[in-house]
Design an enzyme around this catalytic site. Structure first.
Site, PDB file in Angstrom:
ATOM      1  N   CYS A 188      -9.827  78.869 -75.760  1.00  0.00           N
ATOM      2  CA  CYS A 188     -11.264  79.028 -75.514  1.00  0.00           C
ATOM      3  C   CYS A 188     -12.002  77.705 -75.390  1.00  0.00           C
ATOM      4  CB  CYS A 188     -11.881  79.856 -76.634  1.00  0.00           C
ATOM      5  SG  CYS A 188     -10.967  81.359 -76.988  1.00  0.00           S
ATOM      6  N   HIS A 237     -20.755  78.451 -79.585  1.00  0.00           N
ATOM      7  CA  HIS A 237     -19.546  79.185 -79.193  1.00  0.00           C
ATOM      8  C   HIS A 237     -19.814  80.673 -79.377  1.00  0.00           C
ATOM      9  CE1 HIS A 237     -15.434  79.513 -78.008  1.00  0.00           C
ATOM     10  NE2 HIS A 237     -15.083  80.132 -79.130  1.00  0.00           N
ATOM     11  N   GLU A 281     -19.555  78.638 -87.602  1.00  0.00           N
ATOM     12  CA  GLU A 281     -20.313  77.769 -86.698  1.00  0.00           C
ATOM     13  C   GLU A 281     -21.692  77.452 -87.266  1.00  0.00           C
ATOM     14  OE1 GLU A 281     -21.223  77.248 -81.940  1.00  0.00           O
ATOM     15  OE2 GLU A 281     -20.626  79.228 -82.683  1.00  0.00           O
ATOM     16  N   LYS A 337     -22.728  84.368 -74.582  1.00  0.00           N
ATOM     17  CA  LYS A 337     -21.643  85.356 -74.541  1.00  0.00           C
ATOM     18  C   LYS A 337     -22.180  86.762 -74.743  1.00  0.00           C
ATOM     19  CE  LYS A 337     -17.741  82.476 -76.090  1.00  0.00           C
ATOM     20  NZ  LYS A 337     -18.388  81.159 -76.239  1.00  0.00           N
ATOM     21  N   HIS A 378     -17.038  86.727 -73.312  1.00  0.00           N
ATOM     22  CA  HIS A 378     -16.254  85.528 -73.622  1.00  0.00           C
ATOM     23  C   HIS A 378     -15.280  85.277 -72.472  1.00  0.00           C
ATOM     24  CE1 HIS A 378     -14.063  82.449 -75.497  1.00  0.00           C
ATOM     25  NE2 HIS A 378     -13.965  82.917 -76.723  1.00  0.00           N
ATOM     26  N   PHE A 430      -8.822  79.132 -80.587  1.00  0.00           N
ATOM     27  CA  PHE A 430      -7.635  79.463 -81.366  1.00  0.00           C
ATOM     28  C   PHE A 430      -6.698  78.251 -81.343  1.00  0.00           C
ATOM     29  CE2 PHE A 430      -7.558  84.408 -80.915  1.00  0.00           C
ATOM     30  CZ  PHE A 430      -8.568  84.489 -81.855  1.00  0.00           C
TER      31      PHE A 430
END
Length: 402
Positions: free
Chosen positions: A162, A294, A305, A326, A331, A390
């Site tokens: 990502c 994010h 975050e 998003k 996403h 990830f």
């Protein structure tokens, strides 16, 4: 070190087929997430996504091109056409040699893989098209962009889940800044909304069945999307000499690794990347007015975050605006940072902050100004774009109003 500016932007995503349409959708707080239209959707437990609707590849590409271009490559080429067209650049001679392309993607040609697994395992065919490998390889989009526009300098692909697009744009920024390149075409794309791509994500049990609601106490997971964002990063002196329109300036970039867990994010890792981008930009923290988060809509990401932002900015965190687009487009995995950079450009250039839609109920662990549900007019001088992947891989870009 050279100053680096953005002189072109292009996109194809669930909110629009170009940048003006995307800006309009973000300003309206429009949702591009809806029911999926793919093969065997009835076999999926997750049946929504941020899909690029009403897309007909035959209106953009001929049969020979379609045999070479996976959906993620098609999106990239269309976004690059818009970005390079806006920049007004043509690449020949010495400029072509000093211009390149670096793009991010996570899955690459996943639609092509999915279709051919079906052909071989389900339909029992023993032969596939001879161009399957060049069609599905992760660097296909970067290679086709370089060939289409004669970009003969550094060209490659970054795959860091990502954070792929942010890592790619960070490399492009550093190449122009250090003088390795005069111009870099950069960004990223993803087209993972096929049966196999969604079924794989279902296994993680982090997906929402109804909506993406980042930072809201009622959130229940992320929603996949697809699309591309492409930008022209250019040496400022080069852009100024030719009288180019400058959208904004790229002023800082930082990366970090959590080095802790393959899927669970780390507040410390995120904070190091955020603080590092500000340090690299050589700007005081209180100049930052907006952060494109994010913001996946998962409890693990959202809480981590917000905690990282609070740690880095201290009391100034209360003055920041932080939103997740998003909530509107889903996403986009490897392409997400590229499309989300558009929200930063809109904030800096137009003074409009994209909202976090679907926000229903405050979460005390996300007690920041998340620009809930409605876009906001505000003057912003510096913006950050966060990407946390990830594998614990973090990449943050800092941009400044020109």
């Amino acid at each position: 070190m050279n100053r680096v500016v953005i002189t072109g932007a292009g996109t194809v995503n669930p909110l629009g087929a170009d940048v003006p349409a995307t800006f309009a959708a973000m300003q309206e707080g429009r949702c591009g997430i809806g029911p999926l239209d793919i093969a065997d959707v009835d076999r999926l437990s997750i049946q929504i996504g941020g899909q690029v609707k009403d897309y007909d590849e035959t209106t953009h590409f001929n049969r020979q091109q379609i045999s070479l271009y996976d959906r993620f490559t098609q999106f990239t080429l269309l976004a690059a056409r818009e970005a390079i067209g806006q920049s007004g650049l043509t690449f020949s001679g010495a400029l072509a040699d000093k211009s390149g392309v670096v793009l991010g993607t996570s899955g690459g040609g996943l639609n092509t893989q999915d279709e051919n697994y079906r052909a071989v395992y389900e339909a029992g065919k023993n032969r596939v098209h001879p161009f399957i490998v060049p069609k599905l390889m992760n660097n296909a989009a970067a290679s086709h962009v370089s060939m289409e526009w004669n970009l003969r300098g550094p060209s490659f692909t970054v795959a860091t889940a990502c954070a792929s697009s942010n890592h790619a744009m960070g490399q492009a920024f550093n190449m122009v800044r250090c003088g390795m390149a005069s111009v870099m075409v950069t960004g990223g794309s993803e087209a993972m909304l096929c049966f196999g791509g969604i079924k794989a994500w279902e296994g993680l049990r982090v997906m929402s069945r109804d909506a993406c609601r980042p930072f809201s106490a009622t959130r229940n997971g992320m929603v996949q999307g697809e699309g591309a964002g492409v930008f022209v990063f250019e040496d400022y002196a080069h852009a100024k000499a030719r009288g180019a329109e400058i959208l904004c300036e790229v002023v800082g970039f930082a990366m970090s690794s959590d080095a802790s867990d393959i899927v669970m994010p780390s507040k410390q890792g995120a904070a190091r990347a955020i603080a590092g981008a500000i340090t690299d930009a050589k700007l005081p923290k209180d100049m930052v007015g907006y952060i494109n988060a994010h913001g996946t809509g998962t409890a693990a990401n959202d809480k981590t975050e917000c905690a990282a932002v609070a740690d880095v900015f201290g009391a100034h965190a209360d003055n920041l605006m932080l939103s997740s687009t998003k909530s509107m487009h889903g996403h986009l995995i490897g392409g997400t940072g590229a499309v989300e950079l558009l929200a930063c450009i809109m904030a800096l250039k137009d003074g409009i902050i994209a909202p976090t839609i679907g926000y229903e109920e405050p979460d005390p662990e996300c007690a920041l100004d998340v620009v809930p549900n409605v876009a906001r007019e505000a003057s912003v001088d510096v913006a950050l774009s966060n990407a946390f992947a990830f594998g614990g891989l973090n990449a943050v870009l800092a941009l400044r109003k020109h």
